[in-house]
Scaffold this motif. Structure first.
Motif, PDB file in Angstrom:
ATOM      1  N   ASP A  33     -62.352  96.292  69.340  1.00 19.00           N
ATOM      2  CA  ASP A  33     -63.696  95.872  68.930  1.00 19.00           C
ATOM      3  C   ASP A  33     -63.730  94.388  68.590  1.00 19.00           C
ATOM      4  OD1 ASP A  33     -64.669  98.418  69.293  1.00 19.00           O
ATOM      5  OD2 ASP A  33     -64.471  98.986  67.176  1.00 19.00           O
ATOM      6  N   ARG A  34     -62.752  93.941  67.817  1.00 18.22           N
ATOM      7  CA  ARG A  34     -62.748  92.553  67.349  1.00 18.22           C
ATOM      8  C   ARG A  34     -62.475  91.568  68.488  1.00 18.22           C
ATOM      9  NH1 ARG A  34     -61.552  92.329  61.302  1.00 18.22           N
ATOM     10  NH2 ARG A  34     -60.807  90.210  61.690  1.00 18.22           N
ATOM     11  N   LEU A  35     -61.620  91.963  69.416  1.00 23.51           N
ATOM     12  CA  LEU A  35     -61.259  91.082  70.521  1.00 23.51           C
ATOM     13  C   LEU A  35     -62.140  91.274  71.746  1.00 23.51           C
ATOM     14  CD1 LEU A  35     -57.366  91.380  70.275  1.00 23.51           C
ATOM     15  CD2 LEU A  35     -58.772  89.429  69.574  1.00 23.51           C
ATOM     16  N   GLU A  36     -63.005  92.295  71.684  1.00 23.01           N
ATOM     17  CA  GLU A  36     -63.883  92.622  72.807  1.00 23.01           C
ATOM     18  C   GLU A  36     -63.070  92.838  74.085  1.00 23.01           C
ATOM     19  OE1 GLU A  36     -66.835  89.573  73.009  1.00 23.01           O
ATOM     20  OE2 GLU A  36     -67.881  90.264  71.212  1.00 23.01           O
ATOM     21  N   MET A  37     -62.040  93.655  73.939  1.00 18.85           N
ATOM     22  CA  MET A  37     -61.154  93.993  75.045  1.00 18.85           C
ATOM     23  C   MET A  37     -61.140  95.506  75.215  1.00 18.85           C
ATOM     24  SD  MET A  37     -57.970  91.423  74.156  1.00 18.85           S
ATOM     25  CE  MET A  37     -56.834  92.336  75.212  1.00 18.85           C
ATOM     26  N   PRO A  38     -60.885  96.006  76.416  1.00 13.84           N
ATOM     27  CA  PRO A  38     -60.775  97.453  76.611  1.00 13.84           C
ATOM     28  C   PRO A  38     -59.653  98.031  75.758  1.00 13.84           C
ATOM     29  CG  PRO A  38     -60.927  96.311  78.728  1.00 13.84           C
ATOM     30  CD  PRO A  38     -60.737  95.260  77.690  1.00 13.84           C
ATOM     31  N   ILE A  39     -59.878  99.213  75.191  1.00 14.26           N
ATOM     32  CA  ILE A  39     -58.884  99.835  74.339  1.00 14.26           C
ATOM     33  C   ILE A  39     -57.573 100.041  75.088  1.00 14.26           C
ATOM     34  CG2 ILE A  39     -59.801 102.125  74.886  1.00 14.26           C
ATOM     35  CD1 ILE A  39     -58.100 101.050  71.601  1.00 14.26           C
ATOM     36  N   SER A  40     -57.643 100.367  76.383  1.00 10.68           N
ATOM     37  CA  SER A  40     -56.424 100.593  77.163  1.00 10.68           C
ATOM     38  C   SER A  40     -55.592  99.316  77.269  1.00 10.68           C
ATOM     39  CB  SER A  40     -56.765 101.121  78.557  1.00 10.68           C
ATOM     40  OG  SER A  40     -57.594 100.205  79.249  1.00 10.68           O
ATOM     41  N   THR A  41     -56.273  98.185  77.426  1.00 10.11           N
ATOM     42  CA  THR A  41     -55.569  96.901  77.525  1.00 10.11           C
ATOM     43  C   THR A  41     -54.900  96.549  76.209  1.00 10.11           C
ATOM     44  OG1 THR A  41     -57.162  96.112  79.163  1.00 10.11           O
ATOM     45  CG2 THR A  41     -55.828  94.446  78.045  1.00 10.11           C
TER      46      THR A  41
END
Length: 254
Positions: A33-41
């Motif tokens: 959420d904080r990094l705005e990245m996919p959870i899988s990544t």
């Protein structure tokens, strides 16, 4: 000239580590959420970093591991300045009863290499390894004053607008004038520019080729150090310690 080419995967991995440090640990979902990245990544990065022992998983989530401490400690121990200055920084703290510290410049900011507390020392608020805009502290101004003009301008262009307290000097003309005085008299002062209510006196560590290697300082409450006698005592102690470190540094280079 454009920016140097970077590797996105490495940038993301270190972004994960730095965000974990800011969060004081967290779970993969929070990081995503904080990094705005996919959870899988994010999870792939965490898994890899954990296998390499740069991240550790606890009950409350992931944290940067102490392997970073090991790397930093090893790097610090190999710096000639640290070995030449360690005893003098500790001696300054004992002699003055205040907080003494050592700083170098790295990637255009000041990095605190050591902190030693005397018997009356303030809570340092800072910690070994913290990175600080150079213009915001006596330690940094002592370094800036002895850098080549072009390098100093580049650093101030990048970080010179950072204001940590109401007293931090960000006006370029005022700062340059102050740095000229620092170079002339051999020491720098900040009065609440880094920490409200704290006065610091610093001197640069310069070799025989006029290259600045770092700086040392003593900090204490303005209420205790602003009187002329107390200020002169602290200033003289800092200048003397700086001179000894320069001599030690010269011998270590032989």
């Amino acid at each position: 000239m454009g920016s140097p080419k970077t590797i996105a995967t490495i940038e993301k991995a270190f972004g994960v580590v730095e965000e974990l440090a800011r969060m004081d640990g967290g779970r993969a979902t929070d990081l995503a959420d904080r990094l705005e990245m996919p959870i899988s990544t994010v999870y792939d990065h965490l898994t890899t970093l954990e296998q390499l022992e740069y991240v550790v998983e606890r009950e409350d989530g992931y944290h940067p591991s102490m392997r970073f401490l090991k790397l930093g400690a090893e790097r610090r121990s190999k710096l000639g300045l640290y070995g030449s200055a360690a005893a003098e920084v500790a001696g300054l703290a004992d002699e003055t009863g205040e907080l003494a510290s050592l700083m170098i410049e790295e990637h255009d900011r000041g990095v605190v290499l050591s902190l030693e507390e005397g018997d009356r020392a303030i809570d340092p608020h800072n910690f070994v390894g913290i990175r600080i805009p150079l213009h915001t502290t006596a330690l940094g101004k002592a370094i800036l004053a002895h850098l080549p003009a072009e390098r100093r301008a580049s650093i101030l262009d990048r970080y010179g607008d950072r204001k940590l307290t109401e007293r931090t000097i960000t006006d370029r003309e005022t700062l340059e004038s102050q740095l000229e005085r620092v170079a002339e008299r051999g020491y720098a002062v900040d009065r609440g520019e880094l920490i409200v209510g704290v006065l610091c006196v610093a001197t640069p560590i310069v070799d025989t080729d006029d290259r600045v290697h770092g700086s040392i300082c003593v900090c204490g409450p303005i209420s205790r150090l602003r009187e002329a006698d107390a200020f002169e005592r602290i200033k003289d102690a800092v200048l003397q310690a700086g001179n000894v470190i320069e001599v030690n540094l010269g011998y270590s280079a032989l």
